[in-house]
Design a protein around this motif. Structure first.
Motif, PDB file in Angstrom:
ATOM      1  N   VAL A 129       1.557  11.820  -8.549  1.00  0.00           N
ATOM      2  CA  VAL A 129       1.631  11.153  -7.169  1.00  0.00           C
ATOM      3  C   VAL A 129       1.934  12.489  -6.076  1.00  0.00           C
ATOM      4  O   VAL A 129       1.087  12.432  -4.928  1.00  0.00           O
ATOM      5  CB  VAL A 129       2.754  10.279  -6.856  1.00  0.00           C
ATOM      6  CG1 VAL A 129       3.269   9.849  -5.457  1.00  0.00           C
ATOM      7  CG2 VAL A 129       2.557   8.935  -7.778  1.00  0.00           C
TER       8      VAL A 129
ATOM      9  N   THR B 186       0.833  -1.175  -0.057  1.00  0.00           N
ATOM     10  CA  THR B 186      -0.155  -0.083   0.199  1.00  0.00           C
ATOM     11  C   THR B 186       1.123   1.221   0.054  1.00  0.00           C
ATOM     12  O   THR B 186       2.073   1.106   0.718  1.00  0.00           O
ATOM     13  CB  THR B 186      -0.990   0.016   1.198  1.00  0.00           C
ATOM     14  OG1 THR B 186      -0.148   0.032   2.309  1.00  0.00           O
ATOM     15  CG2 THR B 186      -1.986  -1.000   1.193  1.00  0.00           C
ATOM     16  N   PRO B 187       0.407   2.193  -0.740  1.00  0.00           N
ATOM     17  CA  PRO B 187       1.123   3.502  -0.621  1.00  0.00           C
ATOM     18  C   PRO B 187       0.997   4.244   0.586  1.00  0.00           C
ATOM     19  O   PRO B 187       0.029   3.758   1.380  1.00  0.00           O
ATOM     20  CB  PRO B 187       0.703   4.508  -1.528  1.00  0.00           C
ATOM     21  CG  PRO B 187      -0.670   3.810  -2.056  1.00  0.00           C
ATOM     22  CD  PRO B 187      -0.631   2.353  -1.682  1.00  0.00           C
ATOM     23  N   LYS B 188       1.755   5.076   1.036  1.00  0.00           N
ATOM     24  CA  LYS B 188       1.726   5.640   2.384  1.00  0.00           C
ATOM     25  C   LYS B 188       0.484   6.359   2.544  1.00  0.00           C
ATOM     26  O   LYS B 188      -0.122   6.813   1.549  1.00  0.00           O
ATOM     27  CB  LYS B 188       2.790   6.894   2.305  1.00  0.00           C
ATOM     28  CG  LYS B 188       3.195   7.390   3.550  1.00  0.00           C
ATOM     29  CD  LYS B 188       4.411   6.843   4.372  1.00  0.00           C
ATOM     30  CE  LYS B 188       4.858   7.613   5.498  1.00  0.00           C
ATOM     31  NZ  LYS B 188       5.660   6.908   6.251  1.00  0.00           N
TER      32      LYS B 188
ATOM     33  N   PHE C 218       7.045   6.729  -0.759  1.00  0.00           N
ATOM     34  CA  PHE C 218       6.069   6.381  -1.675  1.00  0.00           C
ATOM     35  C   PHE C 218       5.289   5.343  -0.655  1.00  0.00           C
ATOM     36  O   PHE C 218       3.942   5.217  -0.662  1.00  0.00           O
ATOM     37  CB  PHE C 218       6.345   5.858  -3.082  1.00  0.00           C
ATOM     38  CG  PHE C 218       5.118   5.711  -3.773  1.00  0.00           C
ATOM     39  CD1 PHE C 218       4.265   6.544  -4.574  1.00  0.00           C
ATOM     40  CD2 PHE C 218       4.748   4.220  -3.689  1.00  0.00           C
ATOM     41  CE1 PHE C 218       3.282   6.044  -5.267  1.00  0.00           C
ATOM     42  CE2 PHE C 218       3.520   3.837  -4.863  1.00  0.00           C
ATOM     43  CZ  PHE C 218       2.763   4.846  -5.328  1.00  0.00           C
ATOM     44  N   TRP C 219       5.883   4.228  -0.402  1.00  0.00           N
ATOM     45  CA  TRP C 219       5.143   3.140   0.057  1.00  0.00           C
ATOM     46  C   TRP C 219       4.985   3.337   1.683  1.00  0.00           C
ATOM     47  O   TRP C 219       5.794   3.822   2.216  1.00  0.00           O
ATOM     48  CB  TRP C 219       5.911   1.914  -0.221  1.00  0.00           C
ATOM     49  CG  TRP C 219       6.045   1.544  -1.701  1.00  0.00           C
ATOM     50  CD1 TRP C 219       7.092   1.453  -2.205  1.00  0.00           C
ATOM     51  CD2 TRP C 219       4.921   0.826  -2.365  1.00  0.00           C
ATOM     52  NE1 TRP C 219       6.695   1.143  -3.558  1.00  0.00           N
ATOM     53  CE2 TRP C 219       5.530   0.708  -3.768  1.00  0.00           C
ATOM     54  CE3 TRP C 219       3.649   0.814  -2.245  1.00  0.00           C
ATOM     55  CZ2 TRP C 219       4.664   0.276  -4.754  1.00  0.00           C
ATOM     56  CZ3 TRP C 219       2.913   0.274  -3.291  1.00  0.00           C
ATOM     57  CH2 TRP C 219       3.416   0.043  -4.235  1.00  0.00           C
ATOM     58  N   SER C 220       3.987   2.584   2.021  1.00  0.00           N
ATOM     59  CA  SER C 220       3.885   2.527   3.497  1.00  0.00           C
ATOM     60  C   SER C 220       4.877   1.533   4.078  1.00  0.00           C
ATOM     61  O   SER C 220       5.258   0.681   3.096  1.00  0.00           O
ATOM     62  CB  SER C 220       2.294   1.832   3.850  1.00  0.00           C
ATOM     63  OG  SER C 220       2.567   1.450   5.267  1.00  0.00           O
TER      64      SER C 220
ATOM     65  N   ALA D 157       9.629   2.531  -6.046  1.00  0.00           N
ATOM     66  CA  ALA D 157       9.467   3.695  -5.332  1.00  0.00           C
ATOM     67  C   ALA D 157      10.419   4.860  -6.267  1.00  0.00           C
ATOM     68  O   ALA D 157       9.688   5.800  -6.618  1.00  0.00           O
ATOM     69  CB  ALA D 157       9.574   3.872  -4.011  1.00  0.00           C
TER      70      ALA D 157
ATOM     71  N   LYS E 232       9.964  -2.599  -3.245  1.00  0.00           N
ATOM     72  CA  LYS E 232       9.402  -1.341  -2.968  1.00  0.00           C
ATOM     73  C   LYS E 232      10.408  -0.324  -3.194  1.00  0.00           C
ATOM     74  O   LYS E 232       9.846   0.796  -3.750  1.00  0.00           O
ATOM     75  CB  LYS E 232       9.235  -1.388  -1.252  1.00  0.00           C
ATOM     76  CG  LYS E 232       8.067  -2.244  -1.036  1.00  0.00           C
ATOM     77  CD  LYS E 232       7.720  -2.440   0.419  1.00  0.00           C
ATOM     78  CE  LYS E 232       7.170  -1.309   1.171  1.00  0.00           C
ATOM     79  NZ  LYS E 232       7.054  -1.496   2.565  1.00  0.00           N
TER      80      LYS E 232
ATOM     81  N   ASP F   1      -5.660   2.217  -4.282  1.00  0.00           N
ATOM     82  CA  ASP F   1      -4.976   2.408  -3.280  1.00  0.00           C
ATOM     83  C   ASP F   1      -4.168   1.114  -2.796  1.00  0.00           C
ATOM     84  O   ASP F   1      -3.546   1.280  -1.515  1.00  0.00           O
ATOM     85  CB  ASP F   1      -5.865   2.595  -2.174  1.00  0.00           C
ATOM     86  CG  ASP F   1      -6.879   1.781  -1.883  1.00  0.00           C
ATOM     87  OD1 ASP F   1      -6.814   0.745  -2.451  1.00  0.00           O
ATOM     88  OD2 ASP F   1      -7.390   1.841  -0.784  1.00  0.00           O
ATOM     89  N   HIS F   2      -3.981   0.111  -3.729  1.00  0.00           N
ATOM     90  CA  HIS F   2      -2.981  -0.913  -2.980  1.00  0.00           C
ATOM     91  C   HIS F   2      -2.899  -1.840  -4.325  1.00  0.00           C
ATOM     92  O   HIS F   2      -3.411  -1.886  -5.357  1.00  0.00           O
ATOM     93  CB  HIS F   2      -3.372  -1.695  -2.127  1.00  0.00           C
ATOM     94  CG  HIS F   2      -4.797  -2.420  -2.115  1.00  0.00           C
ATOM     95  ND1 HIS F   2      -5.972  -1.973  -1.953  1.00  0.00           N
ATOM     96  CD2 HIS F   2      -4.920  -3.861  -2.387  1.00  0.00           C
ATOM     97  CE1 HIS F   2      -7.042  -2.833  -2.100  1.00  0.00           C
ATOM     98  NE2 HIS F   2      -6.437  -3.928  -2.533  1.00  0.00           N
TER      99      HIS F   2
ATOM    100  N   LEU G  15       0.407  12.472  -2.047  1.00  0.00           N
ATOM    101  CA  LEU G  15       1.267  12.147  -0.837  1.00  0.00           C
ATOM    102  C   LEU G  15       2.060  13.100  -0.592  1.00  0.00           C
ATOM    103  O   LEU G  15       2.283  14.230  -1.288  1.00  0.00           O
ATOM    104  CB  LEU G  15       2.100  11.036  -1.256  1.00  0.00           C
ATOM    105  CG  LEU G  15       1.498   9.699  -1.602  1.00  0.00           C
ATOM    106  CD1 LEU G  15       2.422   8.685  -2.270  1.00  0.00           C
ATOM    107  CD2 LEU G  15       0.655   9.095  -0.601  1.00  0.00           C
TER     108      LEU G  15
END
Length: 139
Positions: A100, A24-26, A109-111, A89, A85, A63-64, A104
């Protein structure tokens, strides 16, 4: 379509290690566009191959990401995911950051978290019974 039932053979291993990975993105923001995904799938496929793995399936919502992967037993799943990741990213920042950055903030970028689940093969109760019922040595 590739035959996913085949075992993967290494120099000293025979394996069949399938994983379902969810990224998932941040902030779980809806950042993905069709253009991003069209660019991201070949990058993830190439990255998997560079590490001795394989991308079996690629799916996404806004969103994922959902990935079905083969990760070789010689690689740590966490290192494999970290590489995916990191490269993705970097690629998204370089090629799609204008789209993006509206969703954000910050440089990530990524959680930092992800979900990874082993999959494939026989159901666990069948494997457990198989192991339990092995012939024991007589002496």
């Amino acid at each position: 379509m590739q035959d996913i039932s085949q075992f993967r053979r290494g120099r000293t291993t025979i394996s069949k290690c399938f994983y379902h990975l969810v990224l998932t993105p941040k902030y779980r923001r809806d950042v993905f566009t069709s253009a991003m995904l069209n660019d991201l799938e070949p990058l993830i496929k190439e990255t998997c191959e560079q590490m001795g793995g394989e991308l079996i399936e690629f799916g996404c919502e806004d969103d994922h990401l959902h990935l079905m992967l083969v990760i070789p037993p010689s690689k740590s799943a966490s290192n494999f995911v970290g590489k995916l990741k990191g490269k993705s990213a970097h690629f998204l920042r370089k090629h799609h950051w204008d789209a993006v950055k509206k969703k954000l903030w910050g440089e990530h970028f990524w959680s930092p978290s992800y979900c990874i689940i082993t999959c494939g093969g026989a159901p666990l109760d069948i494997v457990r019974r198989y192991v339990e019922n092995q012939t024991k040595p007589s002496t």
